[in-house]
Design a protein around this motif. Structure first.
Motif, PDB file in Angstrom:
ATOM      1  N   THR A 355       0.849  -1.194   0.000  1.00 54.07           N
ATOM      2  CA  THR A 355       0.000   0.000   0.000  1.00 54.07           C
ATOM      3  C   THR A 355       0.881   1.238   0.000  1.00 54.07           C
ATOM      4  OG1 THR A 355      -1.680  -1.208   1.269  1.00 54.07           O
ATOM      5  CG2 THR A 355      -1.845   1.193   1.213  1.00 54.07           C
ATOM      6  N   GLU A 368      -2.983   3.793  -2.190  1.00 53.43           N
ATOM      7  CA  GLU A 368      -3.245   2.934  -3.345  1.00 53.43           C
ATOM      8  C   GLU A 368      -2.712   1.540  -3.049  1.00 53.43           C
ATOM      9  OE1 GLU A 368      -2.882   4.126  -7.825  1.00 53.43           O
ATOM     10  OE2 GLU A 368      -0.987   3.174  -7.228  1.00 53.43           O
ATOM     11  N   SER A 370      -1.886  -2.365  -4.179  1.00 52.75           N
ATOM     12  CA  SER A 370      -1.585  -3.214  -5.336  1.00 52.75           C
ATOM     13  C   SER A 370      -2.126  -4.610  -5.053  1.00 52.75           C
ATOM     14  CB  SER A 370      -0.067  -3.277  -5.573  1.00 52.75           C
ATOM     15  OG  SER A 370       0.445  -1.987  -5.862  1.00 52.75           O
ATOM     16  N   ARG A 371      -3.087  -5.060  -5.893  1.00 56.30           N
ATOM     17  CA  ARG A 371      -3.699  -6.365  -5.722  1.00 56.30           C
ATOM     18  C   ARG A 371      -2.824  -7.459  -6.328  1.00 56.30           C
ATOM     19  NH1 ARG A 371      -6.898  -5.691  -1.552  1.00 56.30           N
ATOM     20  NH2 ARG A 371      -8.439  -4.021  -1.838  1.00 56.30           N
ATOM     21  N   SER A 375      -3.808  -5.333 -10.418  1.00 60.43           N
ATOM     22  CA  SER A 375      -4.667  -4.150 -10.421  1.00 60.43           C
ATOM     23  C   SER A 375      -4.391  -3.296  -9.191  1.00 60.43           C
ATOM     24  CB  SER A 375      -6.141  -4.574 -10.421  1.00 60.43           C
ATOM     25  OG  SER A 375      -6.446  -5.321  -9.253  1.00 60.43           O
ATOM     26  N   LYS A 376      -4.788  -2.047  -9.257  1.00 63.29           N
ATOM     27  CA  LYS A 376      -4.586  -1.100  -8.157  1.00 63.29           C
ATOM     28  C   LYS A 376      -5.932  -0.550  -7.705  1.00 63.29           C
ATOM     29  CE  LYS A 376       0.058   0.238  -9.660  1.00 63.29           C
ATOM     30  NZ  LYS A 376       0.728  -0.487  -8.568  1.00 63.29           N
ATOM     31  N   GLU A 377      -6.035  -0.361  -6.423  1.00 64.79           N
ATOM     32  CA  GLU A 377      -7.272   0.125  -5.817  1.00 64.79           C
ATOM     33  C   GLU A 377      -6.960   1.306  -4.910  1.00 64.79           C
ATOM     34  OE1 GLU A 377     -10.740  -1.328  -2.674  1.00 64.79           O
ATOM     35  OE2 GLU A 377      -9.311  -2.774  -3.507  1.00 64.79           O
ATOM     36  N   SER A 378      -7.717   2.382  -5.068  1.00 66.97           N
ATOM     37  CA  SER A 378      -7.547   3.569  -4.232  1.00 66.97           C
ATOM     38  C   SER A 378      -8.475   3.495  -3.033  1.00 66.97           C
ATOM     39  CB  SER A 378      -7.836   4.843  -5.034  1.00 66.97           C
ATOM     40  OG  SER A 378      -6.933   4.962  -6.112  1.00 66.97           O
ATOM     41  N   LEU A 379      -8.004   3.973  -1.909  1.00 67.75           N
ATOM     42  CA  LEU A 379      -8.844   4.000  -0.716  1.00 67.75           C
ATOM     43  C   LEU A 379      -8.506   5.227   0.111  1.00 67.75           C
ATOM     44  CD1 LEU A 379      -7.611   1.516   2.005  1.00 67.75           C
ATOM     45  CD2 LEU A 379      -6.266   2.061  -0.002  1.00 67.75           C
TER      46      LEU A 379
END
Length: 583
Positions: A355, A368, A370-371, A375-379
């Motif tokens: 993260t 952000e 990293s899966r 893929s990347k996910e913002s939180l």
């Protein structure tokens, strides 16, 4: 009996004799009557004449049972008890002797002004380690630092929650220097610039109270730079403005106040549930030993103390640990990493690895993740307290010095040094600790070993100069006096052999002794060197080892006060709990 009576009559007066006859006849008649009733199973009393002339009786019991011999277990406990009180007594005696030496140091002598001036910048791990082992009588030593104490940083996370008081891990640098053979000058000041051409440093008094002179220059013949590094923000917006760092005593005190501010504000009347959750959410960025230890200390603080005294808001408490790498404690072995992450999750600490923090505001952290599929996910993570415990950055003083040395133009992380810790492009400047780039991780253990190496190097250099001067003196006077030539030749030969050994100084090589980290719930992990390999262990027994190791390695040999204070702080927090006062 007749012979006994004759002896009695000889030694006694007439009256005593008569009384003795009557008493003896009564005893004999009584014994005779008793013998008619039952057999005598025990031997009769033996009459003995005392010095005073009186009759004394002593009875022997032939059927008395012998005393049982103690068993092995009892003997073992007996010897353990003896060893225990002897050890405690020896420890108290040694402690008392150390306290006596600390309170009554030997008289120092002033260094020879004709000797070289060695200036040491900083009072961190590298500089203090060097000062402890340095023979100060060989140089005119000057120490310059804005911090007039040595800080044992591994226990700094414990200060944020009140487990240890901050003064317990601070050793005054003047107390260290007072035990050196030759006096050492210390100036509490900030070094604003270093001029390698003129061989002078410019120092500034940045304290609140200033005298008539607040800026001056100090010349040097040899310079050791150990000013450390500052906190790195990696250019992320809002980190420096809204985060709390954990590097100095002031940082720990600031965190302590912010923790209690969050608790008391969350307990304020009419606060919404959503706001309470935000205020009670503590976010730690950095999965190294400092970040992990702080997260564990913080969780213990709430579970053992705040939860009991402020139960209304305790269900909203949460600790989140953010790390950009795939796991926490990357320098530890794989099994200890897994054990640490498992233990932290059992303590309800949320671990977010892979993260990256992108932005920080006064109430949220934008990150952000990293899966595994790429893929990347913002939180967005709301927080009440944000502690930034990752990365080092070069100080402005070091950047300025790098710009003045042409050979350092490509160095970005600090002063590049050779295998003898000499700053590349110079001959009389050395660097240790986080401000030096020597190919090792910027840890306290590395800095301490670098300081010890420099102390040996400087001691050998002084011996070399002394031996060479003596050889030159003997050579110049040889054959002037025929009777002394043979003796001078022998001394020259001996000095040359010693010089050969002294000059054979091996380059600096770091020896990793292991890593320790506290992970909360009175558990710790240790990855230490053992014989030809590493010993990886974790748990409650490792926690005791962690405490004993830190207690033994912290501070100088004369700092009995600090060790006693740390032990008392641990006992106090265990017996009475941590203090919840804000200041």
């Amino acid at each position: 009996m007749a012979s006994s009576m004759r002896a009695f009559a000889t030694a006694a007066s007439p009256g005593q004799v008569a009384a003795g006859r009557f008493f003896t006849s009564r005893c004999l008649s009584t014994a005779s009557r008793t013998a008619l009733v039952r057999p005598i199973t025990k031997p009769a009393p033996i009459l003995r004449l005392s010095n005073s002339g009186r009759v004394a009786f002593r009875r022997h019991y032939a059927d008395e049972a012998p005393k049982p011999k103690p068993g092995r277990l009892r003997k073992t406990f007996k010897w353990i008890w003896r060893a225990t009180y002897l050890s405690v007594g020896g420890l108290l005696a040694v402690t008392g002797y150390i306290i006596y030496l600390d309170r009554n140091p030997e008289q120092q002598f002033e260094a020879d002004p004709s000797k070289k001036t060695l200036v040491v910048l900083g009072t961190g791990w590298g500089s203090v380690a060097m000062l402890k082992k340095l023979d100060t009588e060989n140089y005119n030593v000057v120490v310059v630092s804005p911090r007039n104490y040595f800080l044992f940083t591994p226990l700094l996370p414990s200060c944020t929650t009140g487990t240890i008081e901050h003064r317990s891990i601070m050793e005054p640098v003047r107390a260290i220097l007072r035990h050196k053979k030759a006096a050492v000058k210390y100036y509490e000041a900030e070094v604003s610039s270093i001029d390698p051409d003129r061989k002078v440093i410019k120092v500034v008094d940045n304290s609140e109270i200033k005298g008539a002179i607040s800026e001056t220059e100090i010349p040097y013949d040899m310079l050791v730079v150990g000013v450390g590094a500052e906190n790195a923000t990696f250019g992320i917006p809002g980190v420096r403005e809204h985060s709390c760092f954990l590097k100095e005593i002031g940082d720990a005190q600031h965190i302590r106040k912010k923790i209690m501010d969050c608790v008391e504000t969350a307990a304020f009347k009419g606060q919404s549930e959503e706001e309470i959750k935000r205020l009670m959410h503590m976010v730690v960025v950095g999965g190294g030993p400092t970040g992990v230890e702080f997260a564990g200390e913080l969780q213990d603080f709430f579970e053992e103390d705040i939860k009991k005294l402020v139960p209304d808001i305790s269900p909203a408490f949460k600790v989140t640990l953010i790390e950009a790498l795939p796991n926490v404690l990357p320098s530890f072995s794989k099994q200890l990493i897994e054990y640490t992450e498992k233990t932290l999750r059992e303590e309800k600490i949320d671990i977010k690895t892979k993260t990256m923090v992108k932005k920080v505001t006064d109430s949220t952290v934008e990150a952000e993740i990293s899966r595994p599929d790429g893929s990347k996910e913002s939180l967005v993570i709301p927080y009440g307290l944000l502690v930034w415990a990752t990365g080092n950055a070069v100080r402005p003083l070091i950047k300025d010095l790098i710009s003045k040395i042409p050979a350092q133009k490509n160095s970005k992380r600090g002063l590049a040094v050779n295998e003898y810790l000499v700053v590349q492009g110079t001959r009389d400047i050395w660097a240790v600790g986080d401000c030096a780039v020597a190919g090792y991780a910027p840890t306290a253990q590395v800095a301490s070993q670098e300081g010890n190496f420099l102390a040996r190097l400087f001691n050998n250099m002084a011996k070399t100069e002394s031996h060479e001067a003596r050889i030159q003196e003997l050579s110049s006077n040889m054959n002037l006096k025929p009777g002394d030539s043979a003796q001078a030749a022998q001394e020259i030969e001996l000095l040359e052999k010693q010089l050969k050994r002294i000059k054979d100084v091996k380059p600096f090589r770091y020896s990793h002794q292991g890593s320790l980290a506290y992970i909360g719930s009175e558990k710790a992990v240790a990855d230490v060197s053992w014989w030809n390999g590493n010993l990886a262990t974790g748990g409650s027994m490792t926690y005791l080892f962690w405490r004993s190791a830190y207690l033994s390695m912290c501070f100088s040999i004369y700092a009995a006060r600090n060790r006693v204070l740390v032990i008392l702080d641990w006992l106090k927090s265990k017996a009475f709990g941590r203090d919840l006062s804000r200041e």
